[in-house]
Design an enzyme around this catalytic site. Structure first.
Site, PDB file in Angstrom:
ATOM      1  N   SER A 186      29.820  39.398  49.833  1.00  0.00           N
ATOM      2  CA  SER A 186      29.799  39.793  51.244  1.00  0.00           C
ATOM      3  C   SER A 186      28.787  40.896  51.546  1.00  0.00           C
ATOM      4  CB  SER A 186      31.199  40.242  51.670  1.00  0.00           C
ATOM      5  OG  SER A 186      31.660  41.311  50.879  1.00  0.00           O
ATOM      6  N   LYS A 235      33.311  40.051  36.666  1.00  0.00           N
ATOM      7  CA  LYS A 235      33.459  40.574  38.020  1.00  0.00           C
ATOM      8  C   LYS A 235      33.425  42.089  37.965  1.00  0.00           C
ATOM      9  CE  LYS A 235      36.432  40.607  42.062  1.00  0.00           C
ATOM     10  NZ  LYS A 235      37.646  40.088  42.710  1.00  0.00           N
ATOM     11  N   ARG A 294      36.520  42.908  52.109  1.00  0.00           N
ATOM     12  CA  ARG A 294      37.868  43.501  52.168  1.00  0.00           C
ATOM     13  C   ARG A 294      38.323  43.652  53.604  1.00  0.00           C
ATOM     14  NH1 ARG A 294      37.295  47.635  47.003  1.00  0.00           N
ATOM     15  NH2 ARG A 294      36.958  45.956  45.499  1.00  0.00           N
ATOM     16  N   LYS A 354      29.665  38.013  39.270  1.00  0.00           N
ATOM     17  CA  LYS A 354      29.830  38.519  40.627  1.00  0.00           C
ATOM     18  C   LYS A 354      29.800  40.033  40.641  1.00  0.00           C
ATOM     19  CE  LYS A 354      33.453  38.884  44.021  1.00  0.00           C
ATOM     20  NZ  LYS A 354      34.843  38.748  44.314  1.00  0.00           N
ATOM     21  N   CYS A 375      44.335  35.107  43.869  1.00  0.00           N
ATOM     22  CA  CYS A 375      44.535  36.529  43.627  1.00  0.00           C
ATOM     23  C   CYS A 375      45.744  37.003  44.409  1.00  0.00           C
ATOM     24  CB  CYS A 375      43.308  37.351  44.012  1.00  0.00           C
ATOM     25  SG  CYS A 375      43.258  38.932  43.113  1.00  0.00           S
ATOM     26  N   TYR A 395      27.584  33.040  51.525  1.00  0.00           N
ATOM     27  CA  TYR A 395      27.883  32.962  52.960  1.00  0.00           C
ATOM     28  C   TYR A 395      26.664  32.471  53.736  1.00  0.00           C
ATOM     29  CZ  TYR A 395      31.777  35.805  51.320  1.00  0.00           C
ATOM     30  OH  TYR A 395      32.877  36.267  50.630  1.00  0.00           O
ATOM     31  N   ARG A 403      39.681  49.579  42.019  1.00  0.00           N
ATOM     32  CA  ARG A 403      39.920  48.458  41.102  1.00  0.00           C
ATOM     33  C   ARG A 403      39.265  48.661  39.731  1.00  0.00           C
ATOM     34  NH1 ARG A 403      42.210  45.482  44.976  1.00  0.00           N
ATOM     35  NH2 ARG A 403      41.097  44.440  46.676  1.00  0.00           N
TER      36      ARG A 403
HETATM   37  C1  PBG Z   1      39.760  39.355  45.655  1.00  0.00           C
HETATM   38  C2  PBG Z   1      38.333  39.045  45.850  1.00  0.00           C
HETATM   39  C3  PBG Z   1      37.310  39.903  46.260  1.00  0.00           C
HETATM   40  C4  PBG Z   1      36.181  39.112  46.410  1.00  0.00           C
HETATM   41  C5  PBG Z   1      36.518  37.817  46.047  1.00  0.00           C
HETATM   42  N1  PBG Z   1      37.848  37.796  45.683  1.00  0.00           N
HETATM   43  C6  PBG Z   1      37.331  41.339  46.598  1.00  0.00           C
HETATM   44  C7  PBG Z   1      37.721  42.338  45.588  1.00  0.00           C
HETATM   45  O1  PBG Z   1      37.871  42.057  44.396  1.00  0.00           O
HETATM   46  O2  PBG Z   1      37.940  43.473  46.012  1.00  0.00           O
HETATM   47  C8  PBG Z   1      34.837  39.595  46.886  1.00  0.00           C
HETATM   48  C9  PBG Z   1      34.055  38.598  47.661  1.00  0.00           C
HETATM   49  C10 PBG Z   1      32.954  39.150  48.500  1.00  0.00           C
HETATM   50  O3  PBG Z   1      32.709  40.378  48.567  1.00  0.00           O
HETATM   51  O4  PBG Z   1      32.290  38.331  49.136  1.00  0.00           O
HETATM   52  N2  PBG Z   1      40.135  39.626  44.344  1.00  0.00           N
HETATM   53 ZN    ZN Z   2      42.191  40.509  44.246  1.00  0.00          ZN
END
Ligand code: PBG
Ligand code: ZN
Length: 336
Positions: free
Chosen positions: A286, A207, A217, A260, A132, A325, A229
């Site tokens: 997370s 996602k 983040r 996700k 990303c 995790y 987003r």
């Molecule tokens: C980045 C990304 C994110 C996560 C994985 N890749 C954050 C987002 O999209 O803001 C989230 C992972 C997590 O919360 O454990 N694109």
């Molecule tokens: Zn990203």
């Protein structure tokens, strides 16, 4: 059972599902879901430095690793039975710009970590990398901007470049998390064009724009500087739309499909399971981790039992693999 039925023949006995729950060994024999260590994927936050470690306050038990500590940790995890990792990179101070160009630097944090892991483990470890731009752009969005808006098609080249850098370093799977339209096809074409047809794509197909990413983040220093987003990640109210994303990513060449977050979307995992023959991967994100962790630290719930219940729920819903995790602790503490 009514009074009338009692008057004819023997009294009705209840049917007894409880017979199958009589003892621990019997429950173990008839249980419908088992979680094996090979299904678990441990995420890692990788710093662009040889050594060192940084705590992540919002994710107790998880740290950002320099390369030396990463290797040591993955080795210890391997001995516990963990065979797959997902890497997230953090660029050096001052390494961010408007296009996130550091994301495709062959000497960036992820390619360097991949090379070291592959040198140490070879084929005995599955190395997956999150692809990303958001950790590398100065505005924190997952694509590049044009006139204040995300430029979908201009982002694809940068994203494919990042995937290529990871693949050339030796990644087994690249996992694009940007949610731009057409990225799976763009990455597949780039990898094939560069002679890397065997590198797989784990697509973050489904996602959602979720508040459960909050702690991540902070961990990855990837919060958008302005806006949110929602113009690229999915609306949490939608389920049918998930199947459309899955179909497109499958057509474009995805090898595995991710949903996700996981726990608030078990219905989606189940529907996706029915809609594809590809492996389904749940990302236990997370915020799901930190919520359990915080409650456990306060003494409000039993961490081991909750983690066990959650892991089995994701697999029962239809996940073949689970990114979590909790992976290390689950094996260390025997929670499975
Ligand atoms: C980045 C990304 C994110 C996560 C994985 N890749 C954050 C987002 O999209 O803001 C989230 C992972 C997590 O919360 O454990 N694109
Ligand atoms: Zn990203």
């Amino acid at each position: 059972m009514n009074a009338d039925s009692q008057t004819h023949g023997a009294p009705l006995q209840p049917i007894r599902p409880r017979r199958l729950r009589t003892s621990a060994v019997l429950r173990e024999a008839v249980c419908e879901t088992r979680v094996h260590p090979a299904q678990l994927i441990q995420p890692h936050f990788v710093l662009d430095q040889d050594s060192g470690e940084e705590l992540i306050p919002s994710m107790p038990g998880i740290v950002r690793h320099g390369r030396t500590e990463l290797l040591r940790q993955v080795e210890a995890d391997w001995k516990l039975g963990l065979r797959s990792v997902l890497l997230f990179g953090l660029p050096k101070q001052g390494g961010k710009d408007s296009t996130g160009s550091a994301s495709s630097d062959p000497l960036g944090p992820v390619p360097q970590a991949v090379r070291e892991l592959k040198r140490a483990f070879g084929p005995d470890l599955v190395v997956m990398t999150d692809v990303c731009l958001c950790a590398y752009t100065d505005h924190g969005h997952c694509g590049v901007l044009a006139g204040g808006k995300i430029d979908n098609d201009a982002s694809l080249g940068w994203i494919a470049d990042a995937a290529l850098a990871h693949a050339q370093a030796g990644a087994d799977f690249v996992a694009p998390s940007d949610m731009m339209d057409g990225r799976i096809g763009a990455i597949r074409a780039r990898l094939d064009g560069e002679g890397l047809p065997d590198v797989g794509i784990l697509a973050y197909s489904v996602k959602y724009a979720s508040a459960y990413y909050g702690p991540f983040r902070e961990a990855a220093d990837s919060a958008p500087a302005h806006g949110d987003r929602r113009s690229y990640q999915m609306d949490p109210r939608n389920g049918r739309e998930a199947l459309r994303e899955v179909a497109l990513d499958e057509q474009e060449g995805a090898d595995m499909i991710m949903v996700k977050p996981a726990l608030a979307y078990l219905d989606v995992i189940s529907r996706v399971r029915g809609a594809t023959q590809l492996p389904v991967v749940a990302y236990n994100v997370s915020g799901e981790y930190s919520a359990v962790k915080a409650a456990a630290m306060a003494g409000w719930l039993d961490e081991g039992q909750v983690v066990r219940e959650n892991l089995h729920a994701m697999v029962r819903a239809g996940s073949d693999l689970v990114i979590t995790y909790h992976a290390r602790a689950a094996l260390q503490q025997g929670w499975l």
